[in-house]
Design a protein around this motif. Structure first.
Motif, short mmCIF file in Angstrom:
data_model
loop_
_atom_site.label_atom_id
_atom_site.label_comp_id
_atom_site.label_asym_id
_atom_site.label_seq_id
_atom_site.Cartn_x
_atom_site.Cartn_y
_atom_site.Cartn_z
N ASN A 157 3.52 5.25 8.23
CA ASN A 157 2.93 4.57 7.00
C ASN A 157 3.07 5.77 5.94
O ASN A 157 3.42 5.47 4.89
CB ASN A 157 1.39 4.37 7.31
N ASP A 159 -1.44 4.13 -1.19
CA ASP A 159 -2.06 4.22 -0.11
C ASP A 159 -1.10 4.21 1.10
O ASP A 159 -0.97 3.23 1.51
CB ASP A 159 -3.34 3.19 0.12
N GLY A 160 -0.72 5.42 1.49
CA GLY A 160 0.17 5.57 2.81
C GLY A 160 -0.64 6.45 3.77
O GLY A 160 0.13 7.20 4.64
N LEU A 161 -1.76 6.33 4.01
CA LEU A 161 -2.28 7.05 4.87
C LEU A 161 -2.54 6.66 6.31
O LEU A 161 -1.78 7.26 7.17
CB LEU A 161 -4.17 7.33 4.60
N PHE A 162 -2.80 5.48 6.36
CA PHE A 162 -2.42 4.72 7.76
C PHE A 162 -2.13 3.41 7.69
O PHE A 162 -2.44 2.74 6.94
CB PHE A 162 -3.89 4.52 8.51
N ILE A 220 0.00 0.34 1.30
CA ILE A 220 1.36 0.06 2.20
C ILE A 220 1.03 -0.36 3.44
O ILE A 220 0.30 0.14 4.30
CB ILE A 220 2.09 1.46 2.18
N ILE A 276 -1.18 -1.97 4.96
CA ILE A 276 -2.42 -2.39 5.24
C ILE A 276 -3.30 -1.41 4.81
O ILE A 276 -2.94 -0.38 4.73
CB ILE A 276 -2.68 -2.75 6.83
N PRO A 277 -4.50 -1.79 4.15
CA PRO A 277 -5.43 -0.94 3.63
C PRO A 277 -5.73 0.04 4.56
O PRO A 277 -6.01 -0.31 5.71
CB PRO A 277 -6.63 -1.77 2.98
N SER A 278 -5.89 1.27 4.39
CA SER A 278 -5.91 2.33 5.26
C SER A 278 -7.52 2.35 5.86
O SER A 278 -8.24 2.17 4.95
CB SER A 278 -5.70 3.86 4.74
K LIG Z 1 -1.84 2.03 4.23
#
Ligand SMILES: [K+]
Ligand SMILES: NC(=O)C1=CN([C@@H]2O[C@H](COP(=O)(O)OP(=O)(O)OC[C@H]3O[C@@H](n4cnc5c(N)ncnc54)[C@H](OP(=O)(O)O)[C@@H]3O)[C@@H](O)[C@H]2O)[C@H](O)CC1
Length: 505
Positions: free
Chosen positions: A58, A126-129, A158, A160-162
């Motif tokens: 992600n 938001d590309g954390l998880f 990105i 799914i919301p982290s």
């Molecule tokens: K995400």
């Protein structure tokens, strides 16, 4: 459209890479290209993009998006969180590519994080998880999520919301889930997107088709689907030139009580506007004139009682029966309902007060004939199955009830769920908040009764009925607005809905 679990989506990823001769990094690049395009269509270059990238793919997606938009002259800032010192291979590759592109505004966070100021014109990417989240966030990552949520910045997630789990968020902590304005989901939606309580974290969601293997998707096993217009169009039975009303069934509607005759009216109008040949309404004497003058197309069979349903009707001439709209819960009605249901040998729909009566006499539930259709809204369902803490739990319990009774359950609401006796769940995409108005359920009952009477199977009647009901609701909303529309408008919009669906390619 199938809804696969996050685990299955990762398997789909791997299968695509293995069988469609595409490298993982190139699949990621394809995803990133579509993500960047969707972002640039929504935000111009006056917005600073602040990218939060996690340690997995992600994060890899987010870094690739950062590079692409940086090269398009967006102002971009990147924070990569590498707390465990292990990054996925694709994440590492995209760090490299980002640096090679001449990008310098890059901070790698391993422990201490000095967060940037986030203003209202900033856009957090938001590309954390993503689908690899193993458990609810905690510690530092939870703090980062809370910091982002507390800011006035717009948020694009990105995939799914982290922090949100793809299916079950029973044990999740809501403040530790990113609240996205837009979620750009890769290839398929996640089940949790369809649950009302997650609407505020998912925001608007869009699917990006990155070309995941159709073969994998087609062969993947799932119990969750989103109904599509083309499927519903294909269900509609053609009408031949020499058709006559006897070919389209005769339905019986048992509805109405003193002061609630309108429910019988609404269900009758909807039933007649959904293609049935003949309709008889069994209703107390008090509603006789109301029905005869307002729904002249329906025949009226007076109950022995002048105010409520008091005597089971003869079912011999009917192909299907629906009981419930405006029925009331008088003691004499309770007995008549049990008599009616116990001897019912034709397709049966139970709605509204019929369900409420059974919720007060749950030991009578097993008298409901197999394959009956129950059409509860959330409260009516929870009166039967008990209160639930969230949609995932409620759906699981509804599936248990459907399996126990071997019935179909139409759980009404946004993304109405049609649950079959063997636990397959079809979510309905049509409809709008304007339909949360008195009588909307009565209209749906009329539509389903109509389709059952015409010989549609129970599953077809549920799925097609819910789809067209929602489509009529959308047409009514266009005509009258989300606030002013009534369930009568929904019933009146049914002809247009059927016509629109029949013209669907
Ligand atoms: K995400
Ligand atoms: N076909 C597709 O769907 C494609 C998806 N893509 C993108 O890939 C991600 C999924 O990537 P993945 O690496 O599997 O997982 P994540 O990036 O979501 O995160 C995994 C890492 O996060 C750690 N993790 C998991 N849970 C937690 C937690 N609660 N707290 C802290 N850290 C957590 C995990 O560590 P482990 O020790 O648990 O392994 C991983 O390090 C998908 O969402 C898409 O964005 C592809 O780019 C394209 C195809």
């Amino acid at each position: 459209m199938k809804i696969l679990s996050c685990t299955q989506q990762k398997e789909a990823d791997a299968y695509t890479i293995a069988h469609e001769s595409i490298l993982s990094i190139n699949l990621m690049e394809k995803a990133a290209g579509l993500l960047a395009q969707a972002i640039s269509e929504r935000y111009d270059k006056s917005h600073r993009l602040v990218v939060f990238a996690g340690p997995g793919n992600n994060g890899g997606d987010a870094l690739a998006v950062a590079r692409i938009l940086f090269l398009k002259n967006y102002p971009v800032e990147v924070y990569l969180f590498n707390v465990k010192g292990t990054l996925s291979e694709e994440c590492l590759t995209n760090i490299q590519r980002l640096k090679e592109s001449g990008f310098a505004n890059y901070t790698e966070v391993s422990n201490q994080f000095d967060p940037p100021h986030l203003g209202s014109h900033d856009v957090v990417i938001d590309g954390l998880f993503g689908s690899g989240l193993q458990k609810p966030l905690s510690g530092g990552f939870a703090a980062v999520v809370q910091y982002i949520n507390a800011s006035p910045a717009q948020v694009v997630s990105i995939d799914i919301p982290s922090g949100l789990m793809g299916e079950d968020n029973t044990h999740n902590i809501r403040q530790n889930i990113i609240k996205a304005d837009l979620t750009l989901s890769i290839q398929m939606p996640k089940l949790s997107f369809l649950f009302a309580e997650n609407a505020d974290v998912v925001g608007e969601w869009q699917l990006l088709d990155i070309g995941i293997s159709r073969e994998f998707i087609e062969s993947a096993k799932t119990n969750y689907y989103i109904t599509e217009a083309s499927e519903m169009r294909a269900l509609i039975k053609p009408r031949k030139k020499f058709a006559h009303k006897g070919m389209f069934g005769h339905g019986l509607l048992i509805a109405g009580s003193y002061g609630m005759g309108g429910a019988a009216l609404l269900a009758s109008r909807a039933c007649l506007r959904s293609g049935i040949g003949l309709l008889t309404v069994h209703t107390p004497v008090c509603n006789h004139d109301l029905l005869q003058s307002n729904v002249p197309e329906a025949m009226v069979q007076d109950d022995v009682h002048d105010r409520c349903f008091a005597e089971a009707a003869d079912l011999d001439n009917f192909q299907a029966v629906a009981i419930g709209p405006g029925l009331g819960q008088e003691e004499i009605t309770v007995q008549a309902l049990f008599d009616q249901v116990s001897n019912c040998y034709i397709p049966l729909v139970l709605d509204a007060d019929a369900l409420n009566i059974f919720s007060s006499y749950r030991n009578y539930l097993t008298r409901i004939p197999r394959h009956s259709i129950l059409t509860p809204h959330i409260k009516e369902l929870e009166r039967i199955i008990g209160r639930c803490s969230n949609s995932y739990e409620r759906l699981s319990k509804a599936k248990e009830l459907a399996a126990h009774l071997q019935c179909y359950i139409v759980l009404k609401g946004a993304w109405t769920a049609v649950i079959t006796p063997d636990g397959v769940t079809y979510f309905n995409p049509t409809g709008n908040p304007g339909m949360a108005t008195a009588g909307s359920g009565d209209v749906l009952t009329g539509v389903i009764l109509s389709l059952l009477s015409q010989g549609y199977t129970h599953e077809e009647a549920c799925r097609l009925g819910v789809y067209v009901h929602g489509l009529a609701g959308d047409i009514a909303c266009q005509q009258k607005g989300v606030i002013g529309m009534t369930s009568g408008d929904i019933a009146d919009a049914l002809p247009a809905a059927w016509k629109q669906l029949m013209e669907t390619k």
